[in-house]
Design a protein around this motif. Structure first.
Motif, PDB file in Angstrom:
ATOM      1  N   GLY A  14       0.792  -1.224   0.000  1.00 32.68           N
ATOM      2  CA  GLY A  14       0.000   0.000   0.000  1.00 32.68           C
ATOM      3  C   GLY A  14       0.821   1.270   0.000  1.00 32.68           C
ATOM      4  N   ARG A  15       2.073   1.178  -0.489  1.00 34.51           N
ATOM      5  CA  ARG A  15       2.957   2.345  -0.498  1.00 34.51           C
ATOM      6  C   ARG A  15       3.074   2.911  -1.912  1.00 34.51           C
ATOM      7  N   ILE A  16       3.344   4.192  -1.953  1.00 28.20           N
ATOM      8  CA  ILE A  16       3.576   4.899  -3.206  1.00 28.20           C
ATOM      9  C   ILE A  16       4.896   5.645  -3.080  1.00 28.20           C
ATOM     10  N   ILE A  17       5.664   5.657  -4.156  1.00 27.30           N
ATOM     11  CA  ILE A  17       6.880   6.470  -4.193  1.00 27.30           C
ATOM     12  C   ILE A  17       6.467   7.873  -4.625  1.00 27.30           C
ATOM     13  N   LEU A  18       6.792   8.847  -3.803  1.00 26.44           N
ATOM     14  CA  LEU A  18       6.426  10.226  -4.111  1.00 26.44           C
ATOM     15  C   LEU A  18       7.122  10.695  -5.387  1.00 26.44           C
ATOM     16  N   PRO A  19       6.407  11.409  -6.257  1.00 27.41           N
ATOM     17  CA  PRO A  19       7.061  11.968  -7.443  1.00 27.41           C
ATOM     18  C   PRO A  19       8.251  12.841  -7.037  1.00 27.41           C
ATOM     19  N   ALA A  20       9.335  12.739  -7.777  1.00 23.25           N
ATOM     20  CA  ALA A  20      10.568  13.465  -7.453  1.00 23.25           C
ATOM     21  C   ALA A  20      10.326  14.962  -7.284  1.00 23.25           C
ATOM     22  N   LYS A  21       9.462  15.534  -8.097  1.00 20.77           N
ATOM     23  CA  LYS A  21       9.213  16.981  -8.029  1.00 20.77           C
ATOM     24  C   LYS A  21       8.498  17.408  -6.754  1.00 20.77           C
ATOM     25  N   PHE A  22       7.915  16.450  -6.018  1.00 21.30           N
ATOM     26  CA  PHE A  22       7.171  16.778  -4.807  1.00 21.30           C
ATOM     27  C   PHE A  22       7.973  16.506  -3.539  1.00 21.30           C
ATOM     28  N   ARG A  23       9.086  15.846  -3.659  1.00 24.04           N
ATOM     29  CA  ARG A  23       9.794  15.335  -2.481  1.00 24.04           C
ATOM     30  C   ARG A  23      10.289  16.406  -1.528  1.00 24.04           C
ATOM     31  N   ASP A  24      10.851  17.477  -2.038  1.00 21.60           N
ATOM     32  CA  ASP A  24      11.373  18.513  -1.139  1.00 21.60           C
ATOM     33  C   ASP A  24      10.269  19.080  -0.256  1.00 21.60           C
ATOM     34  N   GLU A  25       9.125  19.370  -0.862  1.00 18.72           N
ATOM     35  CA  GLU A  25       8.029  19.966  -0.097  1.00 18.72           C
ATOM     36  C   GLU A  25       7.411  18.979   0.894  1.00 18.72           C
ATOM     37  N   LEU A  26       7.513  17.672   0.606  1.00 21.20           N
ATOM     38  CA  LEU A  26       6.873  16.665   1.452  1.00 21.20           C
ATOM     39  C   LEU A  26       7.841  15.910   2.358  1.00 21.20           C
ATOM     40  N   ALA A  27       9.120  16.234   2.292  1.00 22.68           N
ATOM     41  CA  ALA A  27      10.135  15.473   3.026  1.00 22.68           C
ATOM     42  C   ALA A  27       9.906  15.453   4.535  1.00 22.68           C
ATOM     43  N   SER A  28       9.399  16.535   5.085  1.00 22.87           N
ATOM     44  CA  SER A  28       9.232  16.587   6.540  1.00 22.87           C
ATOM     45  C   SER A  28       7.918  15.982   7.013  1.00 22.87           C
ATOM     46  N   GLY A  29       7.082  15.566   6.083  1.00 23.10           N
ATOM     47  CA  GLY A  29       5.833  14.923   6.458  1.00 23.10           C
ATOM     48  C   GLY A  29       4.698  15.301   5.535  1.00 23.10           C
TER      49      GLY A  29
END
Length: 143
Positions: A14-29
């Motif tokens: 049930g996991r998804i790999i976050l799109p690379a372009k979104f990772r910085d904004e979502l890294a902290s949670g």
């Protein structure tokens, strides 16, 4: 800001790999919650707090506001991406959005949305012509 369309896969856990372009904004949670049109909304922690504050401005006497807040918050789940940038989508949200293996993740400005690919394609096909014919009255000041 979340932009673009991405096509990740949901793994067996049930996991998804976050799109690379979104990772910085979502890294902290991230906060995942029910979205409208049966998708999953993905907010950064800060973005979710801002959204919650806007919703809280509605009067407590408004039944529609209370209903929306209950459904929005009761489905919310705070997650932290792992070292491989994966986030688990809780089972209740996967069921709500009908998420299977093939997903479409779209950027929607202040949030991302996770859609079952078939559902996204149907939605897109239905709404694209109306989008092409949008007039000023729909979004005042846009044109």
């Amino acid at each position: 800001m979340f932009l673009g369309t991405h096509a990740p896969k949901l793994d067996e856990k049930g996991r998804i790999i976050l799109p690379a372009k979104f990772r910085d904004e979502l890294a902290s949670g991230v906060v995942l919650t029910r979205g409208q049109e049966r998708c999953v909304y993905v907010f950064s922690q800060r973005g979710f707090e801002e959204q919650h504050e806007r919703i809280r401005q509605a009067p407590l006497t408004s039944r529609a506001a209370r209903d929306y807040l209950r459904l929005f918050l009761s489905g919310a789940s705070a997650e932290v991406p792992d070292k491989q940038n994966r986030v688990t989508i809780p089972a209740n949200l996967r069921a709500y959005a009908g998420l299977e293996r093939d997903l479409t993740v779209i950027g929607a400005g202040d949030r991302a949305e996770i859609w079952d690919t078939e559902a996204w394609n149907a939605y897109y096909a239905e709404k694209e012509e109306a989008f092409a014919n949008t007039e000023e009255e729909v979004i005042p000041g846009l044109f």
